[in-house]
Design an enzyme around this catalytic site. Structure first.
Site, PDB file in Angstrom:
ATOM      1  N   SER A  42       0.826  -1.198   0.000  1.00  0.00           N
ATOM      2  CA  SER A  42       0.000   0.000   0.000  1.00  0.00           C
ATOM      3  C   SER A  42       0.871   1.263   0.000  1.00  0.00           C
ATOM      4  CB  SER A  42      -0.972  -0.041   1.182  1.00  0.00           C
ATOM      5  OG  SER A  42      -1.953   0.955   1.083  1.00  0.00           O
ATOM      6  N   HIS A  99      -7.564  -5.511  -0.667  1.00  0.00           N
ATOM      7  CA  HIS A  99      -6.400  -4.672  -0.400  1.00  0.00           C
ATOM      8  C   HIS A  99      -5.428  -5.316   0.591  1.00  0.00           C
ATOM      9  CE1 HIS A  99      -4.083  -1.037  -0.509  1.00  0.00           C
ATOM     10  NE2 HIS A  99      -4.185  -0.845   0.794  1.00  0.00           N
ATOM     11  N   ASP A 153      -9.656  -5.353  -4.905  1.00  0.00           N
ATOM     12  CA  ASP A 153      -9.159  -4.228  -4.116  1.00  0.00           C
ATOM     13  C   ASP A 153      -9.918  -2.959  -4.502  1.00  0.00           C
ATOM     14  OD1 ASP A 153      -7.707  -2.318  -2.742  1.00  0.00           O
ATOM     15  OD2 ASP A 153      -5.753  -3.141  -3.298  1.00  0.00           O
TER      16      ASP A 153
END
Length: 470
Positions: free
Chosen positions: A183, A260, A229
């Site tokens: 991320s 995610h 995601d």
């Protein structure tokens, strides 16, 4: 119970997408790889018989198999050691093979996602990669709210600590380093790769990169996204991938059903069997692993796969000879420019180190990070403090903060009027950024120690003297 997934902050901006001429790039690579590669024999050759360790001094471990690349526990026994705070990042943990008979190992620094802890999110990756013959440093960030640029700075600081100061530095080959993250940490890894082209590989896992696209990426890059995601969508991740130059080796992979946090707190079989070969190929120059990616050997659980196959590492079997090419972890002596510094310029000398703020190798490239180096009175150490609070070098480049948080990189950049290039020279010896209010700071006194921003505390590692050169 699965740990919570940490999301990047909302952004109102659409990702910058620049589609590269990938087909042309692939054809160029195929042509240069030879007729055997063009007709598909390259993969067959690698599968049938790989180069020996004598041919490639960097390869580690037995010949890989379809089963071995899926194993979370590889052939190397490994252990770990904690990392204290105070080295440009907020500490963490180092994982490393215990075997000392095979020489040094390549290394990878890994950052967690926004608001997350490495210890809770990605700690499983440490023993996994160490068991396959890598040294891994997983970092905790200075602030859980650090953005991608600050996380990239901390990843580079972690690699510098690993190779220069850590208790396992003698086990690491400083010329074979990589970065990864999830991320915002994946965006940090991409940011680190943009600033240190000597890295051998970067893997962004559902990467969020609000600060830049990858149009100047020169490091072999893998981007992994999740089909489900909704935070860093596959279209966003693919936009990042499409902005990579066609001349840069790269892989894009979309995991079926992945959200995610599909790798948070636990291994994922698709990630394991693809990320490991990519790192082996580009950190260890190990073409034995090409069979798993070129073409993709196992496409189960994969929605989309793109690559610049044959994914040829640079000089796969020849060890370096002579003097190694300098990198930020092994700084080169500064090359004296042909001109002398102007009379109004000053050196910026550290009180603690008695060394000067220096532009490595007299570079004039935007984004070159400044360092400490023995004072030499050359133009790449000659700084002019202007009426509008800029610190200029070469007459047209300015000392520039790449971010405003703790650990933000300090670099040179073409002069403009923004506050990230304005500095207060304070009576206590500190130099603080107008934009951030944080001080120039260095965590080592050695040649090559990089300058960063940090909360002002007035200690000697934040004190500098502007001494006229005339």
């Amino acid at each position: 119970m699965r740990p919570p997934v940490h999301h990047p902050p909302p952004s109102g901006e659409s990702p910058a997408v620049r589609v590269s001429p990938r087909v042309r790039g692939r054809l160029f690579r195929l042509a240069t790889a030879g007729i055997a590669a063009a007709v598909g024999l390259f993969t067959m050759t690698v599968a049938a018989g790989s180069a020996s360790a004598a041919d490639n001094p960097y390869q580690r471990g037995p010949d890989p198999t379809r089963t071995s690349v899926t194993a979370v526990n590889g052939p190397f026994a490994n252990t770990s050691v904690s990392v204290p705070t105070g080295h440009g990042f907020n500490g963490g943990r180092i994982y490393y093979p215990t075997d000392t008979s095979q020489g040094t190992f390549g290394a990878i620094a890994i950052s967690p996602g926004y608001t997350a802890l490495f210890s809770a999110e990605l700690a499983w990756m440490g023993p996994w990669l160490a068991s396959h013959g890598f040294v891994v440093i997983g970092i905790e960030t200075n602030s859980r709210n650090d953005f991608d640029t600050a996380r990239g700075t901390q990843l580079l600081a972690a690699l510098d600590y690993l190779t220069q100061q850590s208790p396992v530095r003698d086990r690491v080959d400083p010329s074979r380093l990589a970065v990864s993250g999830h991320s915002m940490g994946g965006g940090g890894a991409l940011s680190a790769a943009m600033r240190r082209a000597s890295l051998k590989a970067v893997v962004g896992i559902t990467p969020y990169s609000p600060s830049s696209n990858l149009a100047n990426d020169r490091v072999p890059t893998m981007i992994i996204s999740g089909q489900a995601d909704t935070v860093v969508t596959p279209s966003y991740a693919l936009g990042l991938y499409n902005s990579i130059p066609a001349t840069t080796e790269s892989v894009y992979l979309e995991v079926a059903g992945g959200d995610h946090g599909f790798m948070v707190g636990r291994s994922n079989p698709v990630l394991v069997r693809t990320m490991l070969p990519f790192l082996k190929m580009f950190i260890d120059n190990d073409t034995r692993y090409s069979q798993f990616l070129c073409p993709l050997l196992d496409n189960s659980g994969v929605v989309t796969y793109r690559s610049t196959c044959p994914l040829l590492p640079t000089d796969p079997t020849t060890p370096p000879t002579g003097t190694p090419t300098p990198t930020p972890t092994t700084p080169a002596p500064t090359t004296p420019p042909p001109t002398t510094p102007p009379g109004s310029a000053s050196e910026i000398r550290g009180t603690q180190s008695n060394r000067c703020i220096d532009v490595p190798n007299a570079s004039r490239n935007n984004g070159t990070r400044v360092q400490l180096y023995d004072c030499n009175r050359q133009t790449n150490q000659a700084w002019t403090y202007t009426a509008n609070k800029q610190l200029q070098v070469y007459g047209n480049m300015c000392l520039d903060a790449a971010g405003s948080g703790n650990g933000a990189a300090v670099q040179i950049y073409s002069c403009h009027s923004q506050t990230n290039q304005q500095w207060n020279v304070n009576s206590n010896g500190t130099i603080s950024g107008v934009q951030s209010g944080r001080c120039l700071d260095v965590w080592s006194t050695n040649n090559g120690a990089q300058i960063q921003l940090y909360d002002c505390h007035g200690q000697t590692n934040q004190q500098f003297r502007l001494t006229p050169l005339a």
